[in-house]
Design a protein around this motif. Sequence first.
Motif, PDB file in Angstrom:
ATOM      1  N   TYR A 198     -17.164   6.325  20.154  1.00 14.77           N
ATOM      2  CA  TYR A 198     -16.626   4.953  20.591  1.00 14.77           C
ATOM      3  C   TYR A 198     -17.953   4.411  21.050  1.00 14.77           C
ATOM      4  N   VAL A 199     -18.086   3.474  20.827  1.00 12.66           N
ATOM      5  CA  VAL A 199     -19.209   2.474  20.961  1.00 12.66           C
ATOM      6  C   VAL A 199     -19.299   1.177  21.581  1.00 12.66           C
ATOM      7  N   ILE A 200     -20.133   1.077  22.925  1.00 21.78           N
ATOM      8  CA  ILE A 200     -20.259  -0.134  23.561  1.00 21.78           C
ATOM      9  C   ILE A 200     -21.218  -0.707  23.236  1.00 21.78           C
ATOM     10  N   GLY A 201     -21.258  -1.304  22.492  1.00 28.90           N
ATOM     11  CA  GLY A 201     -23.043  -2.249  22.110  1.00 28.90           C
ATOM     12  C   GLY A 201     -22.722  -3.033  20.467  1.00 28.90           C
ATOM     13  N   GLU A 202     -23.687  -2.671  19.951  1.00 25.09           N
ATOM     14  CA  GLU A 202     -23.765  -4.174  18.736  1.00 25.09           C
ATOM     15  C   GLU A 202     -24.398  -3.578  17.585  1.00 25.09           C
ATOM     16  N   ASN A 203     -24.494  -4.336  16.800  1.00 26.73           N
ATOM     17  CA  ASN A 203     -25.383  -3.835  15.529  1.00 26.73           C
ATOM     18  C   ASN A 203     -25.841  -3.089  14.833  1.00 26.73           C
ATOM     19  N   GLY A 204     -27.492  -2.902  16.163  1.00 26.18           N
ATOM     20  CA  GLY A 204     -28.164  -1.927  15.726  1.00 26.18           C
ATOM     21  C   GLY A 204     -27.986  -0.137  15.620  1.00 26.18           C
ATOM     22  N   LEU A 205     -26.953  -0.581  17.289  1.00 29.21           N
ATOM     23  CA  LEU A 205     -26.379   0.523  17.609  1.00 29.21           C
ATOM     24  C   LEU A 205     -25.625   1.624  16.015  1.00 29.21           C
ATOM     25  N   ALA A 206     -24.343   0.912  16.167  1.00 30.28           N
ATOM     26  CA  ALA A 206     -23.601   1.095  14.648  1.00 30.28           C
ATOM     27  C   ALA A 206     -24.307   1.735  13.504  1.00 30.28           C
ATOM     28  N   ALA A 207     -25.329   0.566  13.506  1.00 33.58           N
ATOM     29  CA  ALA A 207     -26.004   0.828  12.063  1.00 33.58           C
ATOM     30  C   ALA A 207     -26.766   2.169  12.139  1.00 33.58           C
ATOM     31  N   ALA A 208     -27.231   2.834  13.447  1.00 35.52           N
ATOM     32  CA  ALA A 208     -28.329   4.229  13.191  1.00 35.52           C
ATOM     33  C   ALA A 208     -27.301   5.210  13.530  1.00 35.52           C
TER      34      ALA A 208
END
Length: 269
Positions: A94-104
């Motif tokens: 479960y991600v709290i953050g933006e595109n750079g984190l999800a993409a990685a």
Amino acid sequence: METPKSNRVGFLLDMDGVIYKGKSAIEGSAAFLEKLRENDIPYLFLTNNSQRTRRDMAMKLQRMGIPAEREQIFTCAMATARFLSEKKPDGTAYVIGENGLAAALHQNDYTVVDDDPDFVVVGEGRTISFENIEKAVRLVSNGAALIATNLDTTCPTDAGIRPGCGAIVAMIESATGKKAFSLGKPSPIMMRMARKTLGLRTDETIMVGDTMYTDVLGAVQMGYRSVLVLSGHTTEEDIKSYAYTPDLVAPCLNAIPDEFFMPAALATV
């Protein structure tokens, strides 16, 4: 038997406050990088910003007149995703953050989910809501491990500072009583990954940053040489507050003397 000292060096370079400030390149940073390229000295841009992908970060530098390729960018999001994929391959987050984190995470075969994740992974960003925090608290309380891309409490912006990943994580820690594991600078995990990306030994690595408690501390803990530049937000007076010190203090990146990092033969060129 003592390992002979190497004449080879390479640089890990913090970005905001070292290469640029706000939307403008810091004077002399492009010239310093050109000197490194001319002398075949490798370098890697190292950032605790998990918001942007490395392609986006490279484009940002290019628009400031700083030559950069995506392969020269190493972010705390990348360090986080690689670490998780090694510890639990094909996991969920479960991600709290933006595109750079999800993409990685996606690039490391991780699936971003809303329910029953292996990990709650926290980055920084402008789109975070209290609903995100509330859900993260419930998930961590139910057994998900809490991961922070970094513990920086603030993020610099053109308008001033705003809460960083560390501030967001602190709310979840306080509510759950569980501590986050951080992968960003000064984490030895990120610092080691970055060094290995350049193929350097410990004694060949120089970390340049504008922050004592991330850049310089990370270098000291890893045995790298360290340079604190005063082009960011740290002053010489601030250094006195720390028990450790950088190997060199310089006004800016381009003020680092050649003799600090070049073999004698190159320093005279």
